[in-house]
Design a protein around this motif. Structure first.
Motif, short mmCIF file in Angstrom:
data_model
loop_
_atom_site.label_atom_id
_atom_site.label_comp_id
_atom_site.label_asym_id
_atom_site.label_seq_id
_atom_site.Cartn_x
_atom_site.Cartn_y
_atom_site.Cartn_z
N UNK A 152 0.93 -1.13 -0.15
CA UNK A 152 -0.25 -0.07 0.00
C UNK A 152 0.70 1.29 0.08
N UNK A 153 0.40 2.21 -0.84
CA UNK A 153 1.21 3.30 -0.93
C UNK A 153 1.64 4.10 0.41
N UNK A 154 0.66 4.36 1.30
CA UNK A 154 0.92 4.88 2.57
C UNK A 154 2.18 4.31 3.29
N UNK A 155 2.47 3.08 3.09
CA UNK A 155 3.53 2.39 3.72
C UNK A 155 4.91 2.12 2.92
N UNK A 156 4.79 3.00 1.81
CA UNK A 156 5.91 2.65 0.78
C UNK A 156 7.21 3.21 1.32
N UNK A 157 7.17 3.81 2.30
CA UNK A 157 8.51 4.25 3.02
C UNK A 157 9.06 3.59 4.06
N UNK A 158 8.12 2.80 4.55
CA UNK A 158 8.27 2.12 5.89
C UNK A 158 8.66 0.79 5.84
N UNK A 159 9.49 0.29 6.78
CA UNK A 159 9.99 -1.14 7.06
C UNK A 159 8.95 -1.84 7.88
N UNK A 160 9.33 -2.89 7.76
CA UNK A 160 8.13 -3.85 8.56
C UNK A 160 9.10 -4.96 9.50
N UNK A 161 8.36 -4.98 10.75
CA UNK A 161 9.12 -6.27 11.58
C UNK A 161 8.90 -7.46 10.99
#
Length: 408
Positions: A152-161
């Motif tokens: 999803x675009x709103x998460x495109x700059x975030x890393x995930x656990x």
């Protein structure tokens, strides 16, 4: 025809049946005297027995996933792609850093029910890959579950656990997806808001099948601990947007995979800060499947003692990690050792438990425990871990790691 495919199972079973039928049909003709008849009988018996053994080997391999592909069985080294590959499961794997994560065939995914089906941005995706260890030189098959938010675009700059889910021995990644239902459980918990969006990578504990390496660096042999503490994080960070900080990494497993998860957290807390273990052992013992894991003499004894978790908690500095252990009061042989392990836990380490009144060392029990274990682990891992650098318009969010440096 894949090594773990149903088609191969049916083919070998059919050939075996045909051998039996032909043996019965032509045996009277071979029941004569003379060297030709004797050789004919020996040949028929040999072919039938080989066909039966081949069928059994295929079925056992499909069940326990000793080898995931023909190349792995034959010992052929995988090729290292320098471009995007399409995985057999319909997903994409972006190999980087020398191709440490490579797209693989289905590896049995076609036999698993309840996997995400639809747009990845709505339901997530499971990818079939193999992971190459730069230091251990291991090639390990894996499934990687990516939550819907990953696309999803709103998460495109975030890393995930990340949760590293480890199967028992001699089982493989198919057991995690098909019987323990790890990706299905992650999707259900995330959809209900009981678990934060998390990448789950499913691997087996051994890096040198059929040997049981128990997540140990064997002197002069397989370096399983190195694979899990150095190679696997490096490979995943090179191909997926996952967190660099240890607070974003946890290990989970059942049986020997649970033992491995605990070993990783207590021995390498700068890599894994949480672990969940279902029906685990709390020390590594040697047997016919492991061979000599620690070497000989006093040095070997010290190495083995270092893999006794209760001894570590009583004699070494206690790491700042969180663990969950699961067992059953009746029917599970590890209940006593589990309580002794919990009794040895002290600050700054924290513990949780799932104790069933009755259970067994089987998937029927572990499926009752996996949901609470994953929900608990989701609360231990940090999110969002960090952000990637700004991506150019039109670039895909699923690519190589872009943040500079590794927080390990």
């Amino acid at each position: 025809m894949g090594l773990t495919s149903r088609a191969l199972e049916y083919t070998t079973a059919l050939l075996t049946l045909m051998c039996v039928v032909l043996t019965v049909r032509f045996w009277p003709r071979l029941a004569r005297r003379g060297p030709v008849a004797v050789l004919g009988r020996l040949g028929v018996i040999t072919v039938t027995q080989l066909a039966l053994l081949a069928t059994c080997a295929v079925l056992v391999n499909a069940r326990f996933d000793f080898y995931g592909s023909w190349d792995e069985l034959l010992g052929h080294p995988p090729t290292t792609p320098g471009h995007v590959e399409e995985s057999g499961g319909g997903g994409r794997v972006y190999a980087s850093h020398g191709g440490l994560v490579q797209a693989a065939g289905l590896q049995g995914l076609d036999q698993v029910r309840g996997l995400p089906a639809g747009p990845p941005g709505k339901v997530g995706r499971v990818e079939s890959v193999r992971i190459l260890g730069r230091r251990s030189h291991a090639v390990n098959p894996a499934f990687v579950y990516l939550p819907p938010q990953y696309f999803q675009h709103q998460y495109h700059r975030q890393r995930f656990p990340v949760i590293v889910a480890i199967s028992g021995y001699p089982g493989g990644i198919m057991n995690l997806a098909r019987f323990l239902r790890v990706p299905q459980t992650a999707g259900r918990l995330e959809a209900s808001g009981r678990m934060q969006p998390t990448v789950v990578v499913m691997v087996r504990p051994t890096i040198a099948p059929p040997r049981d390496t128990e997540c140990v660096d064997v002197p002069g042999g397989p370096r399983a601990e190195t694979f899990f503490t150095e190679d696997l994080p490096e490979a995943l960070e090179s191909a997926y947007r996952v967190g660099h900080d240890p607070s974003a990494w946890g290990a989970l497993g059942y049986s020997s995979g649970g033992s491995c998860a605990l070993q990783l957290a207590l021995r390498d807390p700068k890599v894994y800060t949480s672990a969940a273990a279902l029906s685990a052992d709390y020390r590594v013992s040697e047997d016919l499947t492991t061979g000599n894991l620690f070497g000989s003499g006093a040095r070997g004894a010290r190495r083995q003692r270092g893999h006794d978790l209760v001894w570590r908690l009583r004699h070494l500095p206690v790491p700042r990690v969180s663990v969950l252990v699961a067992s059953s009061r009746h029917g599970e042989p590890d209940y006593g050792p589990t309580m002794r392990f919990l009794g040895a836990v002290g600050p700054p380490m924290t513990s949780a438990r799932v104790i069933l009144p009755r259970g067994s060392h089987h998937f029927t029990t572990w499926r009752r425990e996996i949901g609470p274990a994953m929900e608990w682990m989701g609360r231990q891992l940090t999110f969002p871990q960090d952000t990637t650098r700004h991506t150019t318009p039109g670039s895909t969010p699923h690519g190589s790691a872009q943040a500079a440096g590794r927080g390990r």
